[in-house]
Design a protein around this motif. Sequence first.
Motif, PDB file in Angstrom:
ATOM      1  N   GLU A   8       0.836  -1.212   0.000  1.00  0.00           N
ATOM      2  CA  GLU A   8       0.000   0.000   0.000  1.00  0.00           C
ATOM      3  C   GLU A   8       0.865   1.254   0.000  1.00  0.00           C
ATOM      4  OE1 GLU A   8      -3.931  -1.849   2.275  1.00  0.00           O
ATOM      5  OE2 GLU A   8      -2.358  -0.882   3.457  1.00  0.00           O
ATOM      6  N   LEU A   9       1.933   1.221   0.783  1.00  0.00           N
ATOM      7  CA  LEU A   9       2.833   2.387   0.820  1.00  0.00           C
ATOM      8  C   LEU A   9       3.505   2.580  -0.541  1.00  0.00           C
ATOM      9  CD1 LEU A   9       4.388   4.665   2.179  1.00  0.00           C
ATOM     10  CD2 LEU A   9       5.952   2.963   3.141  1.00  0.00           C
ATOM     11  N   TYR A  10       3.991   1.476  -1.114  1.00  0.00           N
ATOM     12  CA  TYR A  10       4.618   1.507  -2.443  1.00  0.00           C
ATOM     13  C   TYR A  10       3.664   2.178  -3.448  1.00  0.00           C
ATOM     14  CZ  TYR A  10       6.880  -0.640  -6.601  1.00  0.00           C
ATOM     15  OH  TYR A  10       7.519  -0.865  -7.797  1.00  0.00           O
ATOM     16  N   ASN A  11       2.437   1.674  -3.478  1.00  0.00           N
ATOM     17  CA  ASN A  11       1.468   2.206  -4.443  1.00  0.00           C
ATOM     18  C   ASN A  11       1.143   3.671  -4.171  1.00  0.00           C
ATOM     19  OD1 ASN A  11       1.327  -0.239  -5.743  1.00  0.00           O
ATOM     20  ND2 ASN A  11      -0.501  -0.932  -4.650  1.00  0.00           N
ATOM     21  N   MET A  12       1.046   3.998  -2.879  1.00  0.00           N
ATOM     22  CA  MET A  12       0.713   5.373  -2.510  1.00  0.00           C
ATOM     23  C   MET A  12       1.792   6.341  -3.000  1.00  0.00           C
ATOM     24  SD  MET A  12       0.169   6.793   1.350  1.00  0.00           S
ATOM     25  CE  MET A  12      -1.479   6.200   1.646  1.00  0.00           C
ATOM     26  N   TRP A  13       3.047   5.914  -2.833  1.00  0.00           N
ATOM     27  CA  TRP A  13       4.190   6.744  -3.258  1.00  0.00           C
ATOM     28  C   TRP A  13       4.136   7.000  -4.767  1.00  0.00           C
ATOM     29  CZ3 TRP A  13       8.062   9.303  -0.807  1.00  0.00           C
ATOM     30  CH2 TRP A  13       9.157   9.684  -1.571  1.00  0.00           C
ATOM     31  N   SER A 107       6.520  17.283   0.195  1.00  0.00           N
ATOM     32  CA  SER A 107       6.893  16.383   1.295  1.00  0.00           C
ATOM     33  C   SER A 107       5.901  16.539   2.437  1.00  0.00           C
ATOM     34  CB  SER A 107       8.306  16.703   1.808  1.00  0.00           C
ATOM     35  OG  SER A 107       9.257  16.390   0.829  1.00  0.00           O
ATOM     36  N   PHE A 108       5.589  17.796   2.736  1.00  0.00           N
ATOM     37  CA  PHE A 108       4.645  18.047   3.836  1.00  0.00           C
ATOM     38  C   PHE A 108       3.285  17.413   3.526  1.00  0.00           C
ATOM     39  CE2 PHE A 108       1.410  20.494   6.075  1.00  0.00           C
ATOM     40  CZ  PHE A 108       1.905  20.449   7.367  1.00  0.00           C
ATOM     41  N   GLU A 109       2.844  17.589   2.285  1.00  0.00           N
ATOM     42  CA  GLU A 109       1.537  17.031   1.893  1.00  0.00           C
ATOM     43  C   GLU A 109       1.541  15.506   2.031  1.00  0.00           C
ATOM     44  OE1 GLU A 109       0.395  17.799  -2.167  1.00  0.00           O
ATOM     45  OE2 GLU A 109      -1.444  16.609  -1.981  1.00  0.00           O
ATOM     46  N   PHE A 110       2.594  14.865   1.517  1.00  0.00           N
ATOM     47  CA  PHE A 110       2.626  13.398   1.570  1.00  0.00           C
ATOM     48  C   PHE A 110       2.675  12.900   3.020  1.00  0.00           C
ATOM     49  CE2 PHE A 110       4.526   9.152   1.288  1.00  0.00           C
ATOM     50  CZ  PHE A 110       3.678   8.582   0.339  1.00  0.00           C
TER      51      PHE A 110
END
Length: 599
Positions: A8-13, A107-110
């Motif tokens: 999920e993190l991979y895809n989110m990135w 960066s802040f948004e992510f």
Amino acid sequence: MKKLTPKELYNMWIEFFTSHGHVQIPSASVIPENDATVLFTTAGMQPLVPYLLGEKHPKGTRLCNVQKCIRTNDIESVGDSSHLTMFEMLGNWSLGDYFKKEMIPWSFEFLTSEKYLNIPIDRLAVTVFEGDSLSPRDEEGATAWLNAGIKKENIFYLSKEHNWWALGSGVGPCGTDSEMFYDTGKPKCCETCSPACDCGKYLEIWNDVFMQFRVEEVGGECKELSQKNVDTGMGLERVVCISNNLDSVYDSIIFADAIKKIEELSGKSYSDEENKKPIRIICDHIRTATNILGDEKGIAPSNVGQGYVLRRLIRRAVNYARRLGIKAEDLIQVSNTFIDYFVAYNPDVYSSLDNNRKFIIDELAKEINKFSQTIVAGTKEFEKQMANLKDNTIDGVSAFRLYDTFGFPLELTIELASDRGAKVDVEGYNKAFEHHQAISRQGAEASFKGGLSEANEVTAKLHTATHLLLGALRKTFGEHIYQKGSNITPERLRFDFNFERKLLPEELKTLEDIVNQAINDEVEITCEEMPIEKARESGALGVFGDKYGEVVKVYTMGDYSKEICGGPHAKNTKELHHFKIVKEESSSSGVRRIKAILD
Ligand code: GLY
């Protein structure tokens, strides 16, 4: 904070950065391609160095990916809550495109937006560069963080030691950085506690590097680059750990099956504090070893380069397994759980582990077996040395003898000695090691004292020889011959190609003659950029299928070779002097391997 699995993190990135105009590029191999200056890929930026220095990347100026990385410099810290020798780096790059004022708000948004990681702002701390004679205090970065919403008291100005990023060698693109930390909630260790200390309160999770400089040689001057780049790297395992509210990266799903297997094999529980460190070390080392063995390049344990690191990892794992009462050969089962995990998690990146499962398991078994045989003899020698200690210290020559004659890695000697309250003269060991290398190394390697730029030059020449060799193979055996793999170290080239049988001595001689003819013809090497279709029409060979984008480089070496390739190459074939094949062997079924040198 959002609870995420690794995938999920991979895809989110990837989703976040592609929605900001980035193109996803594949994870490169953990063994660098045509780069003799490093053993492993240590950061997502490493395969991108030419593009950070100004070359045009075929996929454009905004890229992102998830890169498998290996860093063994912190091997001593492995087993604590956050250090790993292999990790996945989520990365994004601006190649002379956007810079600080875009990257920091992203960066802040992510990190904080509900749609993405949703980390409470109070749990974040950031660092910026405090300034020196080369680069001013990063007020621009600090203001960008402040405007985005980070509290003033959570912005720290730190020195070059903390907020400057370059590759390990110090050579290449580099610049100031801004690092992002997760505040674990632990109490401050002291009045001045900050992300600069390693008390465990702050965990680094992401690094935005603002690459506007380059260093050309070891210890060389830092010069302004013609373009301003951004290079960022986020640690996937660490973010999965905090997102699931865990105390350690080892407690996540990434290691769950392996830990269960080790508990089963040892009959010991991971929840007992005394078992944690050895279990974590076994997990880490087998996971990394599995990935080195299973890489497309197929590295096996040896006494040099990547093979030596691999050997150390396996032997260190065996040592900790023995402490837990696990039979060394059972570590194969741990390797299998990692292969299964990686392939299920992300087949796009890790299918080579499954394809190479037999090689991984066979080589692991061979190395474990070799080590088991030597360990019995080595332990006897170790005991002899312990009985004759001076100053409670094993001297350097004896420690080297344990390594050289008995296959004991230095770490093992140190660990065994420290279990008995003794020390090892590491400096003396290093001296003995260097002395041994100096006498056993061939002239080719010794010439690398000239430094990195010389190493790069030799690499370029060997790379050119690789193209000429493929040309010679096709001329000799036909146009159905293709490259199946290539690896270059300062000493030699290694080239794999499809062929069903052993080559005859006279065939090897023909290949050498063709390449040496090309060298004697003093052929100018030309490079042209063109759309991929035009390159294909022109008959240029390309071995990487769809990896290329619209515009590619074509290197031509007279009638001898025409290939799509990123370079670098020699300027004229005469620079290669003389080409000599030193070995021909099988690589895998239907694939032969040639090793050759330039002398
Ligand atoms: N290249 C950025 C990092 O490794 O942190």
